[in-house]
Write a protein that holds these residues in place. Structure first.
Motif, PDB file in Angstrom:
ATOM      1  N   ARG A 130      -1.452  -7.061   6.148  1.00  0.00           N
ATOM      2  CA  ARG A 130      -2.297  -6.173   4.360  1.00  0.00           C
ATOM      3  C   ARG A 130      -1.400  -5.384   3.995  1.00  0.00           C
ATOM      4  O   ARG A 130      -0.828  -6.136   2.967  1.00  0.00           O
ATOM      5  N   LEU A 131      -0.319  -4.835   4.536  1.00  0.00           N
ATOM      6  CA  LEU A 131       0.348  -4.327   3.852  1.00  0.00           C
ATOM      7  C   LEU A 131       1.780  -5.229   3.125  1.00  0.00           C
ATOM      8  O   LEU A 131       1.898  -4.879   1.959  1.00  0.00           O
ATOM      9  N   HIS A 132       2.059  -5.921   3.875  1.00  0.00           N
ATOM     10  CA  HIS A 132       3.136  -6.927   3.407  1.00  0.00           C
ATOM     11  C   HIS A 132       2.413  -8.113   2.520  1.00  0.00           C
ATOM     12  O   HIS A 132       3.054  -7.726   1.135  1.00  0.00           O
ATOM     13  N   SER A 133       1.171  -7.979   2.536  1.00  0.00           N
ATOM     14  CA  SER A 133       0.797  -8.819   0.903  1.00  0.00           C
ATOM     15  C   SER A 133       0.138  -7.824  -0.127  1.00  0.00           C
ATOM     16  O   SER A 133       0.580  -8.188  -1.181  1.00  0.00           O
ATOM     17  N   ASN A 134      -0.455  -6.755  -0.146  1.00  0.00           N
ATOM     18  CA  ASN A 134       0.209  -5.900  -0.661  1.00  0.00           C
ATOM     19  C   ASN A 134       0.984  -5.395  -0.820  1.00  0.00           C
ATOM     20  O   ASN A 134       1.600  -5.989  -2.995  1.00  0.00           O
ATOM     21  N   LEU A 135       1.766  -5.059  -0.942  1.00  0.00           N
ATOM     22  CA  LEU A 135       3.221  -4.743  -1.715  1.00  0.00           C
ATOM     23  C   LEU A 135       3.933  -6.023  -1.857  1.00  0.00           C
ATOM     24  O   LEU A 135       4.259  -6.258  -3.178  1.00  0.00           O
ATOM     25  N   MET A 136       3.707  -7.886  -1.369  1.00  0.00           N
ATOM     26  CA  MET A 136       4.510  -8.488  -2.475  1.00  0.00           C
ATOM     27  C   MET A 136       3.304  -8.700  -3.914  1.00  0.00           C
ATOM     28  O   MET A 136       4.046  -9.476  -4.428  1.00  0.00           O
ATOM     29  N   ASP A 137       2.014  -8.507  -3.916  1.00  0.00           N
ATOM     30  CA  ASP A 137       1.086  -9.260  -4.779  1.00  0.00           C
ATOM     31  C   ASP A 137       1.911  -8.129  -5.839  1.00  0.00           C
ATOM     32  O   ASP A 137       2.211  -8.616  -7.295  1.00  0.00           O
ATOM     33  N   ALA A 138       2.303  -7.314  -6.067  1.00  0.00           N
ATOM     34  CA  ALA A 138       3.344  -6.294  -7.388  1.00  0.00           C
ATOM     35  C   ALA A 138       4.217  -6.581  -6.982  1.00  0.00           C
ATOM     36  O   ALA A 138       5.586  -6.656  -7.297  1.00  0.00           O
ATOM     37  N   LEU A 139       5.120  -6.851  -5.649  1.00  0.00           N
ATOM     38  CA  LEU A 139       6.974  -7.257  -6.295  1.00  0.00           C
ATOM     39  C   LEU A 139       7.109  -8.196  -6.916  1.00  0.00           C
ATOM     40  O   LEU A 139       8.186  -8.621  -7.672  1.00  0.00           O
ATOM     41  N   CYS A 140       6.134  -9.381  -6.610  1.00  0.00           N
ATOM     42  CA  CYS A 140       6.306 -10.952  -6.717  1.00  0.00           C
ATOM     43  C   CYS A 140       6.678 -10.602  -8.486  1.00  0.00           C
ATOM     44  O   CYS A 140       7.027 -11.750  -9.382  1.00  0.00           O
ATOM     45  N   GLN A 141       5.858  -9.400  -9.507  1.00  0.00           N
ATOM     46  CA  GLN A 141       5.503  -9.204 -10.623  1.00  0.00           C
ATOM     47  C   GLN A 141       6.701  -8.893 -10.600  1.00  0.00           C
ATOM     48  O   GLN A 141       7.022  -8.689 -12.407  1.00  0.00           O
ATOM     49  N   LEU A 142       7.453  -8.079  -9.991  1.00  0.00           N
ATOM     50  CA  LEU A 142       9.579  -7.396 -11.314  1.00  0.00           C
ATOM     51  C   LEU A 142      10.784  -7.709  -9.841  1.00  0.00           C
ATOM     52  O   LEU A 142      11.539  -7.860 -10.669  1.00  0.00           O
ATOM     53  N   LEU A 143      10.119  -8.664  -9.175  1.00  0.00           N
ATOM     54  CA  LEU A 143      11.537  -9.917  -8.577  1.00  0.00           C
ATOM     55  C   LEU A 143      11.053 -10.279  -8.427  1.00  0.00           C
ATOM     56  O   LEU A 143      10.334 -11.096  -8.168  1.00  0.00           O
ATOM     57  N   ILE A 144      12.243 -12.058  -7.900  1.00  0.00           N
ATOM     58  CA  ILE A 144      12.768 -13.347  -8.027  1.00  0.00           C
ATOM     59  C   ILE A 144      11.420 -12.756  -6.113  1.00  0.00           C
ATOM     60  O   ILE A 144      12.141 -12.176  -5.715  1.00  0.00           O
ATOM     61  N   ALA A 145      11.237 -13.786  -5.323  1.00  0.00           N
ATOM     62  CA  ALA A 145      10.403 -14.233  -4.287  1.00  0.00           C
ATOM     63  C   ALA A 145      11.416 -13.839  -3.546  1.00  0.00           C
ATOM     64  O   ALA A 145      10.512 -12.844  -2.425  1.00  0.00           O
ATOM     65  N   GLU A 146      12.549 -14.012  -2.983  1.00  0.00           N
ATOM     66  CA  GLU A 146      13.844 -13.629  -1.723  1.00  0.00           C
ATOM     67  C   GLU A 146      13.941 -11.975  -1.751  1.00  0.00           C
ATOM     68  O   GLU A 146      13.828 -11.647  -0.757  1.00  0.00           O
ATOM     69  N   GLU A 147      14.085 -11.590  -3.471  1.00  0.00           N
ATOM     70  CA  GLU A 147      14.079 -10.197  -3.081  1.00  0.00           C
ATOM     71  C   GLU A 147      12.973  -8.933  -3.360  1.00  0.00           C
ATOM     72  O   GLU A 147      12.858  -8.195  -2.468  1.00  0.00           O
ATOM     73  N   ALA A 148      11.728  -9.879  -3.874  1.00  0.00           N
ATOM     74  CA  ALA A 148      10.940  -9.067  -3.477  1.00  0.00           C
ATOM     75  C   ALA A 148      10.035  -9.092  -2.228  1.00  0.00           C
ATOM     76  O   ALA A 148       9.873  -8.072  -1.077  1.00  0.00           O
ATOM     77  N   ARG A 149      10.636 -10.583  -0.745  1.00  0.00           N
ATOM     78  CA  ARG A 149      10.132 -10.475   0.160  1.00  0.00           C
ATOM     79  C   ARG A 149      11.435  -9.136   1.463  1.00  0.00           C
ATOM     80  O   ARG A 149      10.682  -8.427   1.937  1.00  0.00           O
ATOM     81  N   GLN A 150      11.982  -9.183   0.711  1.00  0.00           N
ATOM     82  CA  GLN A 150      13.242  -7.915   1.528  1.00  0.00           C
ATOM     83  C   GLN A 150      12.763  -6.946   1.400  1.00  0.00           C
ATOM     84  O   GLN A 150      13.004  -5.926   1.973  1.00  0.00           O
ATOM     85  N   THR A 151      12.510  -7.237  -0.162  1.00  0.00           N
ATOM     86  CA  THR A 151      12.123  -5.294  -0.923  1.00  0.00           C
ATOM     87  C   THR A 151      10.775  -5.170   0.231  1.00  0.00           C
ATOM     88  O   THR A 151      10.802  -3.736   0.692  1.00  0.00           O
ATOM     89  N   ALA A 152       9.873  -5.924   0.306  1.00  0.00           N
ATOM     90  CA  ALA A 152       8.425  -5.565   1.414  1.00  0.00           C
ATOM     91  C   ALA A 152       8.417  -5.317   2.577  1.00  0.00           C
ATOM     92  O   ALA A 152       8.151  -4.483   3.047  1.00  0.00           O
ATOM     93  N   GLU A 153       9.135  -6.170   3.176  1.00  0.00           N
ATOM     94  CA  GLU A 153       9.987  -6.218   4.402  1.00  0.00           C
ATOM     95  C   GLU A 153      10.465  -3.995   4.587  1.00  0.00           C
ATOM     96  O   GLU A 153      10.178  -3.677   5.451  1.00  0.00           O
ATOM     97  N   GLY A 154      11.494  -4.234   3.606  1.00  0.00           N
ATOM     98  CA  GLY A 154      12.733  -2.370   3.846  1.00  0.00           C
ATOM     99  C   GLY A 154      11.191  -1.432   3.361  1.00  0.00           C
ATOM    100  O   GLY A 154      11.077  -0.598   4.605  1.00  0.00           O
ATOM    101  N   VAL A 155      10.474  -2.309   2.492  1.00  0.00           N
ATOM    102  CA  VAL A 155       9.405  -0.830   2.661  1.00  0.00           C
ATOM    103  C   VAL A 155       8.417  -0.736   3.383  1.00  0.00           C
ATOM    104  O   VAL A 155       7.948   0.658   4.048  1.00  0.00           O
ATOM    105  N   ALA A 156       8.179  -1.940   4.225  1.00  0.00           N
ATOM    106  CA  ALA A 156       7.334  -1.161   5.345  1.00  0.00           C
ATOM    107  C   ALA A 156       7.733  -1.085   6.460  1.00  0.00           C
ATOM    108  O   ALA A 156       7.642  -0.389   7.203  1.00  0.00           O
ATOM    109  N   ALA A 157       9.154  -1.235   6.594  1.00  0.00           N
ATOM    110  CA  ALA A 157      10.342  -1.195   8.011  1.00  0.00           C
ATOM    111  C   ALA A 157      10.240   0.872   7.964  1.00  0.00           C
ATOM    112  O   ALA A 157      10.169   1.577   9.004  1.00  0.00           O
TER     113      ALA A 157
END
Length: 195
Positions: A130-157
């Motif tokens: 759920r946390l990853h999904s919520n973060l990715m929903d916003a981050l994918c609008q701001l970053l390319i997919a791989e950067e969004a995924r890495q940033t979401a992982e960083g924020v969650a961590a």
């Protein structure tokens, strides 16, 4: 004869008592009798409502996740701008009712319990998705997919790590500094993309 309508009240009191007992002890090494005593009910009634202690602990984790889910939904309601959504997500994870000493200790205990308990592991996976999904929903609008995924992982961590660090210290939770740290990381990741 049990009083009609008291079951939800008593179940909630037992869940709140479980969080308090776990928070005070810093582990799941609490008894049903101890939890029941804190809730002002008999151990037999606690067993009647939840069966074994493991079932009460699982329901306690579900309760914490439901509260977090409600808080996230309320924080995101009407917020459409992606960066503002990220700020709301970060803030809600460190809100007073989430980032309190008892709840933090409960989270840490649940993480430890998930190493041996598949039901607890499943609940923590739901939280993480759920946390990853919520973060990715916003981050994918701001970053390319791989950067969004890495940033979401960083924020969650960072969020999880700050809970763990807080649980291991004797100081009171410092939500302001926790939020600032996560926001700083996020600003850094987003500014690198803009350059």
């Amino acid at each position: 004869m049990p009083k009609v309508g008291m079951e939800p009240v008593r179940r909630k009191a037992l869940i709140d008592a479980a969080i308090a007992a776990i928070g005070e002890r810093g582990s799941l090494d609490v008894t049903m009798s101890e939890i029941a005593g804190r809730a002002g009910v008999s151990a037999a009634l606690a067993h009647h409502y939840f069966g074994a202690k493991d079932e009460l602990l699982q329901e306690t984790m579900r309760h914490i996740l439901r509260e977090l889910g409600r808080d996230v939904a309320a924080a995101l309601h009407g917020v459409t701008e992606p960066r503002a959504r990220l700020t709301a997500l970060i803030a809600v994870n460190f809100a007073h009712n989430q980032f309190s000493a008892g709840t933090i200790a409960a989270w840490l205990a649940f993480y430890v319990e998930a190493q041996r308990s598949e039901p607890m592991r499943r609940l923590l996976r739901i939280y993480a998705r759920r946390l990853h999904s919520n973060l990715m929903d916003a981050l994918c609008q701001l970053l390319i997919a791989e950067e969004a995924r890495q940033t979401a992982e960083g924020v969650a961590a960072l969020i999880d790590g700050l809970y763990i660090r807080c649980a291991l210290r004797s100081a009171a939770p410092d939500a302001v500094n926790a939020i600032a740290l996560v926001e700083d990381y996020l600003d850094h990741k987003l500014s690198r993309r803009r350059n």
